[in-house]
Write a protein that holds these residues in place. Sequence first.
Motif, PDB file in Angstrom:
ATOM      1  N   VAL A 271     -17.321 -40.650 -22.162  1.00 15.76           N
ATOM      2  CA  VAL A 271     -18.748 -40.254 -22.374  1.00 15.76           C
ATOM      3  C   VAL A 271     -19.200 -40.779 -23.609  1.00 15.76           C
ATOM      4  O   VAL A 271     -20.290 -41.130 -23.968  1.00 15.76           O
ATOM      5  CB  VAL A 271     -18.731 -38.680 -22.358  1.00 15.76           C
ATOM      6  CG1 VAL A 271     -20.099 -38.336 -22.952  1.00 15.76           C
ATOM      7  CG2 VAL A 271     -18.490 -38.080 -21.187  1.00 15.76           C
ATOM      8  N   VAL A 272     -18.429 -40.752 -24.784  1.00 10.89           N
ATOM      9  CA  VAL A 272     -18.597 -41.161 -26.137  1.00 10.89           C
ATOM     10  C   VAL A 272     -18.952 -42.592 -26.022  1.00 10.89           C
ATOM     11  O   VAL A 272     -19.885 -43.252 -26.563  1.00 10.89           O
ATOM     12  CB  VAL A 272     -17.552 -40.827 -27.007  1.00 10.89           C
ATOM     13  CG1 VAL A 272     -18.025 -41.424 -28.442  1.00 10.89           C
ATOM     14  CG2 VAL A 272     -17.535 -39.364 -27.362  1.00 10.89           C
ATOM     15  N   ALA A 273     -18.007 -43.439 -25.359  1.00 16.07           N
ATOM     16  CA  ALA A 273     -18.013 -44.797 -25.243  1.00 16.07           C
ATOM     17  C   ALA A 273     -19.469 -45.145 -24.569  1.00 16.07           C
ATOM     18  O   ALA A 273     -20.017 -46.169 -24.973  1.00 16.07           O
ATOM     19  CB  ALA A 273     -16.849 -45.450 -24.509  1.00 16.07           C
ATOM     20  N   ARG A 274     -19.761 -44.473 -23.528  1.00 17.78           N
ATOM     21  CA  ARG A 274     -21.031 -45.015 -22.714  1.00 17.78           C
ATOM     22  C   ARG A 274     -22.243 -44.664 -23.463  1.00 17.78           C
ATOM     23  O   ARG A 274     -23.060 -45.259 -23.808  1.00 17.78           O
ATOM     24  CB  ARG A 274     -20.972 -43.877 -21.513  1.00 17.78           C
ATOM     25  CG  ARG A 274     -22.375 -44.300 -20.553  1.00 17.78           C
ATOM     26  CD  ARG A 274     -22.264 -43.814 -19.252  1.00 17.78           C
ATOM     27  NE  ARG A 274     -23.358 -43.906 -18.507  1.00 17.78           N
ATOM     28  CZ  ARG A 274     -23.631 -43.278 -17.288  1.00 17.78           C
ATOM     29  NH1 ARG A 274     -22.718 -42.677 -16.721  1.00 17.78           N
ATOM     30  NH2 ARG A 274     -24.669 -43.861 -16.590  1.00 17.78           N
TER      31      ARG A 274
ATOM     32  N   LEU B 269      -6.495 -35.504 -19.893  1.00 19.80           N
ATOM     33  CA  LEU B 269      -7.747 -35.515 -19.289  1.00 19.80           C
ATOM     34  C   LEU B 269      -9.019 -35.381 -19.993  1.00 19.80           C
ATOM     35  O   LEU B 269      -9.660 -36.098 -19.686  1.00 19.80           O
ATOM     36  CB  LEU B 269      -7.650 -34.810 -17.841  1.00 19.80           C
ATOM     37  CG  LEU B 269      -8.591 -34.768 -16.948  1.00 19.80           C
ATOM     38  CD1 LEU B 269      -8.643 -36.347 -16.291  1.00 19.80           C
ATOM     39  CD2 LEU B 269      -8.405 -33.999 -15.596  1.00 19.80           C
ATOM     40  N   VAL B 270      -9.080 -34.101 -20.484  1.00 17.33           N
ATOM     41  CA  VAL B 270     -10.357 -33.918 -21.145  1.00 17.33           C
ATOM     42  C   VAL B 270     -10.681 -34.986 -22.280  1.00 17.33           C
ATOM     43  O   VAL B 270     -11.903 -35.381 -22.408  1.00 17.33           O
ATOM     44  CB  VAL B 270     -10.358 -32.439 -21.791  1.00 17.33           C
ATOM     45  CG1 VAL B 270     -11.370 -32.245 -22.714  1.00 17.33           C
ATOM     46  CG2 VAL B 270     -10.174 -31.341 -20.695  1.00 17.33           C
ATOM     47  N   MET B 271      -9.668 -35.387 -22.959  1.00 15.65           N
ATOM     48  CA  MET B 271      -9.789 -36.462 -24.148  1.00 15.65           C
ATOM     49  C   MET B 271     -10.333 -37.632 -23.313  1.00 15.65           C
ATOM     50  O   MET B 271     -11.283 -38.235 -24.015  1.00 15.65           O
ATOM     51  CB  MET B 271      -8.628 -36.549 -24.734  1.00 15.65           C
ATOM     52  CG  MET B 271      -8.222 -35.298 -25.924  1.00 15.65           C
ATOM     53  SD  MET B 271      -6.802 -35.639 -26.442  1.00 15.65           S
ATOM     54  CE  MET B 271      -6.948 -37.134 -27.644  1.00 15.65           C
ATOM     55  N   VAL B 272      -9.732 -38.016 -22.304  1.00 16.52           N
ATOM     56  CA  VAL B 272     -10.108 -39.184 -21.563  1.00 16.52           C
ATOM     57  C   VAL B 272     -11.665 -39.225 -21.278  1.00 16.52           C
ATOM     58  O   VAL B 272     -12.389 -40.057 -21.509  1.00 16.52           O
ATOM     59  CB  VAL B 272      -9.225 -39.624 -20.385  1.00 16.52           C
ATOM     60  CG1 VAL B 272      -9.811 -40.609 -19.707  1.00 16.52           C
ATOM     61  CG2 VAL B 272      -7.811 -39.868 -20.761  1.00 16.52           C
ATOM     62  N   VAL B 273     -12.047 -37.963 -20.809  1.00 23.31           N
ATOM     63  CA  VAL B 273     -13.328 -38.000 -20.224  1.00 23.31           C
ATOM     64  C   VAL B 273     -14.423 -38.001 -21.577  1.00 23.31           C
ATOM     65  O   VAL B 273     -15.661 -38.712 -21.228  1.00 23.31           O
ATOM     66  CB  VAL B 273     -13.458 -36.709 -19.388  1.00 23.31           C
ATOM     67  CG1 VAL B 273     -14.852 -36.423 -19.044  1.00 23.31           C
ATOM     68  CG2 VAL B 273     -12.850 -36.573 -18.018  1.00 23.31           C
ATOM     69  N   LEU B 274     -14.061 -37.221 -22.360  1.00 22.56           N
ATOM     70  CA  LEU B 274     -15.001 -37.054 -23.578  1.00 22.56           C
ATOM     71  C   LEU B 274     -15.066 -38.624 -24.140  1.00 22.56           C
ATOM     72  O   LEU B 274     -16.018 -39.280 -24.932  1.00 22.56           O
ATOM     73  CB  LEU B 274     -14.233 -36.203 -24.651  1.00 22.56           C
ATOM     74  CG  LEU B 274     -14.310 -34.819 -24.210  1.00 22.56           C
ATOM     75  CD1 LEU B 274     -13.718 -34.035 -25.241  1.00 22.56           C
ATOM     76  CD2 LEU B 274     -15.894 -34.412 -24.290  1.00 22.56           C
TER      77      LEU B 274
ATOM     78  N   ALA C  83      -0.508 -27.923 -19.489  1.00 25.35           N
ATOM     79  CA  ALA C  83      -1.651 -27.710 -20.454  1.00 25.35           C
ATOM     80  C   ALA C  83      -2.025 -29.021 -21.174  1.00 25.35           C
ATOM     81  O   ALA C  83      -3.201 -29.588 -21.358  1.00 25.35           O
ATOM     82  CB  ALA C  83      -1.543 -26.739 -21.506  1.00 25.35           C
ATOM     83  N   LEU C  84      -0.850 -29.761 -21.636  1.00 18.11           N
ATOM     84  CA  LEU C  84      -1.133 -30.989 -21.968  1.00 18.11           C
ATOM     85  C   LEU C  84      -1.741 -31.948 -21.202  1.00 18.11           C
ATOM     86  O   LEU C  84      -2.622 -32.961 -21.718  1.00 18.11           O
ATOM     87  CB  LEU C  84       0.458 -31.644 -22.478  1.00 18.11           C
ATOM     88  CG  LEU C  84       0.468 -32.922 -23.252  1.00 18.11           C
ATOM     89  CD1 LEU C  84      -0.459 -33.141 -24.533  1.00 18.11           C
ATOM     90  CD2 LEU C  84       1.845 -33.421 -23.279  1.00 18.11           C
ATOM     91  N   GLY C  85      -1.242 -31.922 -19.950  1.00 15.31           N
ATOM     92  CA  GLY C  85      -1.914 -32.985 -19.027  1.00 15.31           C
ATOM     93  C   GLY C  85      -3.588 -32.611 -18.916  1.00 15.31           C
ATOM     94  O   GLY C  85      -4.517 -33.711 -18.934  1.00 15.31           O
ATOM     95  N   VAL C  86      -3.937 -31.476 -18.877  1.00 16.43           N
ATOM     96  CA  VAL C  86      -5.477 -31.029 -18.873  1.00 16.43           C
ATOM     97  C   VAL C  86      -6.059 -31.568 -20.013  1.00 16.43           C
ATOM     98  O   VAL C  86      -7.253 -32.000 -20.270  1.00 16.43           O
ATOM     99  CB  VAL C  86      -5.552 -29.442 -18.499  1.00 16.43           C
ATOM    100  CG1 VAL C  86      -7.045 -29.180 -18.754  1.00 16.43           C
ATOM    101  CG2 VAL C  86      -4.839 -29.301 -17.482  1.00 16.43           C
ATOM    102  N   ALA C  87      -5.325 -31.441 -21.344  1.00 20.05           N
ATOM    103  CA  ALA C  87      -6.044 -31.543 -22.570  1.00 20.05           C
ATOM    104  C   ALA C  87      -6.293 -33.298 -22.661  1.00 20.05           C
ATOM    105  O   ALA C  87      -7.130 -33.721 -23.023  1.00 20.05           O
ATOM    106  CB  ALA C  87      -5.032 -31.252 -23.907  1.00 20.05           C
TER     107      ALA C  87
END
Length: 225
Positions: A88-91, A80-85, A74-78
Amino acid sequence: MSRPPELICQYCAHRNTGTDSRCGHCGAPLRAVVHAVESVVEEAPAKLLKVAEKLGAEAEKVVTAGYPRWQWRALGVAILVMVVLGLVVARSCSIELPSFPGAMSEEVVPEPLRSAASCQRMDSAGQGEKCVIAANHPMLFGGIAGGRELTFYAERAQPDRLADSISRWRAAGGTALVDGPVYAAIGPSATVWYADTRVGLRLETGTFAGKAAAQTFLSRAGLVR
């Protein structure tokens, strides 16, 4: 009895005693010492790999003993989601937002009028705006708009369009207060006509309570000083 080959110098073939580590004749390392060093070098990677495997196994035991495996997943998924977000925010932050070339931009309209009005675009190109100043706004203090909200229209216009507007205003019999690169006049029905050829701004208001009220607005709005 012949000497063991490990005690014979590989450079000068001198025969040495069993206690010598170097040749007594030329000083070169004996073959036995060379073989010992080579064996250590050859065995070192395998030994280090075994040590690393043991350390990894012990670390895994400590981690899995402290927290269930599903929590780590679950921590790994979280993460990964934070990295993707984050990407997206940086872009989205790096994308330059389209600039609005409307009349209420800071470059073309004085701040008092810009802050007093609420504006909406009139076309998809963003060249024109319909703006409203609330009846109780200090800009209209004293009932200069007859106690009503004031509507005005502003746009960014090309020089030829501005020249046509100014010509029509002059022909309509308005009272010009400024006539030059900036043209400001009060129309026969107490409306304000304004054009700034330096920045391409054209502005036209609704009706005021009178010509004096229209002139007061021009002063308060920072259009005429």
